[in-house]
Design a protein around this motif. Sequence first.
Motif, PDB file in Angstrom:
ATOM      1  N   LEU A  89       0.829  -1.201   0.000  1.00 28.40           N
ATOM      2  CA  LEU A  89       0.000   0.000   0.000  1.00 28.40           C
ATOM      3  C   LEU A  89       0.863   1.251   0.000  1.00 28.40           C
ATOM      4  N   LYS A  90       0.345   2.331  -0.576  1.00 28.08           N
ATOM      5  CA  LYS A  90       1.055   3.604  -0.621  1.00 28.08           C
ATOM      6  C   LYS A  90       0.618   4.503   0.524  1.00 28.08           C
ATOM      7  N   HIS A  91       1.388   5.577   0.727  1.00 24.00           N
ATOM      8  CA  HIS A  91       1.033   6.557   1.756  1.00 24.00           C
ATOM      9  C   HIS A  91      -0.067   7.474   1.248  1.00 24.00           C
ATOM     10  N   PHE A  92      -0.884   7.963   2.176  1.00 20.61           N
ATOM     11  CA  PHE A  92      -1.937   8.908   1.828  1.00 20.61           C
ATOM     12  C   PHE A  92      -1.314  10.270   1.536  1.00 20.61           C
ATOM     13  N   LYS A  93      -1.997  11.075   0.748  1.00 19.06           N
ATOM     14  CA  LYS A  93      -1.463  12.366   0.313  1.00 19.06           C
ATOM     15  C   LYS A  93      -0.993  13.215   1.495  1.00 19.06           C
ATOM     16  N   GLY A  94       0.205  13.784   1.346  1.00 16.46           N
ATOM     17  CA  GLY A  94       0.758  14.674   2.361  1.00 16.46           C
ATOM     18  C   GLY A  94       1.459  13.980   3.514  1.00 16.46           C
ATOM     19  N   LEU A  95       1.403  12.654   3.570  1.00 16.50           N
ATOM     20  CA  LEU A  95       2.037  11.903   4.648  1.00 16.50           C
ATOM     21  C   LEU A  95       3.294  11.209   4.140  1.00 16.50           C
ATOM     22  N   ASP A  96       4.313  11.133   5.010  1.00 11.30           N
ATOM     23  CA  ASP A  96       5.548  10.451   4.626  1.00 11.30           C
ATOM     24  C   ASP A  96       5.648   9.057   5.251  1.00 11.30           C
ATOM     25  N   SER A  97       4.540   8.623   5.870  1.00 11.79           N
ATOM     26  CA  SER A  97       4.463   7.273   6.423  1.00 11.79           C
ATOM     27  C   SER A  97       2.991   6.870   6.437  1.00 11.79           C
ATOM     28  N   TYR A  98       2.703   5.719   6.991  1.00 11.01           N
ATOM     29  CA  TYR A  98       1.306   5.289   7.087  1.00 11.01           C
ATOM     30  C   TYR A  98       0.575   5.975   8.242  1.00 11.01           C
ATOM     31  N   ARG A  99       1.299   6.700   9.077  1.00 12.71           N
ATOM     32  CA  ARG A  99       0.692   7.315  10.259  1.00 12.71           C
ATOM     33  C   ARG A  99       0.210   8.742  10.000  1.00 12.71           C
ATOM     34  N   GLN A 100      -1.008   9.007  10.414  1.00 17.03           N
ATOM     35  CA  GLN A 100      -1.524  10.373  10.461  1.00 17.03           C
ATOM     36  C   GLN A 100      -1.539  10.738  11.946  1.00 17.03           C
ATOM     37  N   THR A 101      -0.501  11.408  12.376  1.00 18.09           N
ATOM     38  CA  THR A 101      -0.265  11.625  13.802  1.00 18.09           C
ATOM     39  C   THR A 101      -0.792  12.980  14.267  1.00 18.09           C
ATOM     40  N   PHE A 102      -1.380  12.984  15.456  1.00 18.98           N
ATOM     41  CA  PHE A 102      -1.888  14.211  16.062  1.00 18.98           C
ATOM     42  C   PHE A 102      -1.913  14.037  17.580  1.00 18.98           C
ATOM     43  N   THR A 103      -2.208  15.100  18.278  1.00 16.73           N
ATOM     44  CA  THR A 103      -2.257  15.058  19.744  1.00 16.73           C
ATOM     45  C   THR A 103      -3.669  15.358  20.224  1.00 16.73           C
ATOM     46  N   HIS A 104      -4.137  14.553  21.153  1.00 17.95           N
ATOM     47  CA  HIS A 104      -5.470  14.751  21.733  1.00 17.95           C
ATOM     48  C   HIS A 104      -5.377  14.580  23.251  1.00 17.95           C
ATOM     49  N   ASN A 105      -5.800  15.605  23.966  1.00 18.98           N
ATOM     50  CA  ASN A 105      -5.725  15.584  25.439  1.00 18.98           C
ATOM     51  C   ASN A 105      -4.330  15.218  25.941  1.00 18.98           C
ATOM     52  N   GLY A 106      -3.320  15.757  25.253  1.00 17.07           N
ATOM     53  CA  GLY A 106      -1.939  15.526  25.655  1.00 17.07           C
ATOM     54  C   GLY A 106      -1.371  14.187  25.256  1.00 17.07           C
ATOM     55  N   ILE A 107      -2.143  13.386  24.513  1.00 15.86           N
ATOM     56  CA  ILE A 107      -1.690  12.052  24.087  1.00 15.86           C
ATOM     57  C   ILE A 107      -1.420  12.062  22.591  1.00 15.86           C
ATOM     58  N   GLU A 108      -0.203  11.658  22.204  1.00 13.98           N
ATOM     59  CA  GLU A 108       0.091  11.535  20.775  1.00 13.98           C
ATOM     60  C   GLU A 108      -0.489  10.229  20.259  1.00 13.98           C
ATOM     61  N   MET A 109      -1.239  10.306  19.197  1.00 14.72           N
ATOM     62  CA  MET A 109      -1.880   9.114  18.638  1.00 14.72           C
ATOM     63  C   MET A 109      -1.904   9.198  17.118  1.00 14.72           C
ATOM     64  N   SER A 110      -2.219   8.071  16.467  1.00 12.63           N
ATOM     65  CA  SER A 110      -2.158   8.032  14.996  1.00 12.63           C
ATOM     66  C   SER A 110      -3.261   7.186  14.392  1.00 12.63           C
ATOM     67  N   ASN A 111      -3.869   7.717  13.330  1.00 12.35           N
ATOM     68  CA  ASN A 111      -4.631   6.880  12.411  1.00 12.35           C
ATOM     69  C   ASN A 111      -3.610   6.218  11.492  1.00 12.35           C
ATOM     70  N   ILE A 112      -3.901   5.009  11.031  1.00 12.19           N
ATOM     71  CA  ILE A 112      -2.975   4.290  10.154  1.00 12.19           C
ATOM     72  C   ILE A 112      -3.649   4.140   8.795  1.00 12.19           C
ATOM     73  N   ILE A 113      -3.068   4.755   7.774  1.00  8.88           N
ATOM     74  CA  ILE A 113      -3.719   4.869   6.475  1.00  8.88           C
ATOM     75  C   ILE A 113      -2.841   4.287   5.364  1.00  8.88           C
ATOM     76  N   GLY A 114      -3.412   3.401   4.580  1.00  5.58           N
ATOM     77  CA  GLY A 114      -2.722   2.855   3.406  1.00  5.58           C
ATOM     78  C   GLY A 114      -3.600   3.025   2.183  1.00  5.58           C
ATOM     79  N   VAL A 115      -2.995   3.257   1.041  1.00 10.04           N
ATOM     80  CA  VAL A 115      -3.737   3.535  -0.190  1.00 10.04           C
ATOM     81  C   VAL A 115      -3.443   2.498  -1.273  1.00 10.04           C
ATOM     82  N   LEU A 116      -4.511   1.968  -1.866  1.00  8.60           N
ATOM     83  CA  LEU A 116      -4.393   1.138  -3.058  1.00  8.60           C
ATOM     84  C   LEU A 116      -5.024   1.942  -4.188  1.00  8.60           C
ATOM     85  N   GLU A 117      -4.168   2.466  -5.067  1.00  6.65           N
ATOM     86  CA  GLU A 117      -4.660   3.361  -6.118  1.00  6.65           C
ATOM     87  C   GLU A 117      -5.534   2.635  -7.126  1.00  6.65           C
ATOM     88  N   GLY A 118      -6.566   3.355  -7.583  1.00  8.78           N
ATOM     89  CA  GLY A 118      -7.449   2.819  -8.600  1.00  8.78           C
ATOM     90  C   GLY A 118      -6.875   3.049  -9.992  1.00  8.78           C
TER      91      GLY A 118
END
Length: 332
Positions: A89-118
């Motif tokens: 799978l490829k990375h989602f646009k604008g990301l340099d890895s499979y992780r979409q990382t952000f902070t919520h309530n002081g906790i760093e967390m990540s959505n994990i996104i992979g792309v299979l192009e059509g």
Amino acid sequence: MKKIIYASIIGALSIVSCKTVKNEDQNKAKKAVEVSKKTSQNSTVIDSSLVRKHLYTLASDDMKGRKPGTEGMEKATKYIESEYKRIGLKHFKGLDSYRQTFTHNGIEMSNIIGVLEGTTKKDEYVIISAHHDHLGEKKDGEGDRIFNGANDDASGVTGVLALADYYAKKGTNERSILFVCFTAEEMGLVGSKYFGKDIDPSKFVAGINLELIGKEPKTGPKTAWLTGFDRSDFGKIIQKNLEGTGYKLFPDPYTKFNLFFRSDNASLARLGVPSHTFSTTPIDIDADYHKVSDEAETLDVGILTETVKAVAKGTESIINGKDTPTRVVIEE
């Protein structure tokens, strides 16, 4: 002179004959390739042994309940990333890895996104999702203190990974597919809400969310139910595609629980995306929901595998660009 003419005719016939044989050979080779492709596609399967591997890995004690910000969650994240990479799978646009990382309530967390192009409709997206977080561990007490979250929602993540492997091998998706493991669903759909802030909803054709798909539902064997069935024609498209398979999809039988808004599909549905959740679990009588007893051994790998197969077959026309579900309208 006659000998020369005769020789010329023989030579010409030989050339035509050679060309004919060559053309026949080329046609045979072309047909062989086509047959090979069809055979390869038909032999692409949802492997129950792979389903078991994913489920038992993600719901193991090593993952410590997969609570965001913990070592166990990091292990789960790395496992999913390794599978995305293996599948290709490829990375989602604008990301340099499979992780979409952000902070919520002081906790760093990540959505994990992979792309299979059509192919012909690569700018149109279908999202296949589940949440990979759970409740972590009990702070005190005796005996088992780990909330393994096998059905909720290691089963769904298993489905995402199995479908990613399936579609990558099949290679027939006209539309691009986003495989997303959302974080912090148990904390209020945090990951999917964050994801929804940075997308163009008009490019998202459908959302296929998998939640609690490892037990037999009250609707019987080889069945599943879909939240928000009447909010778009998504469910009817699935039902049509499943005709003749022996598998059936029903509307959500638990209307009083308002389940359409209680899983990650809701974050996209509020943006108009026809995004719905597949489930099989009889939640009104499920003794393991949000309990430490929600372990891999309590699930049926056969049911989980059959459900994932049904999702693949049921969504095929959407993935291939033939069907487009109607948009969802949310009236607050």
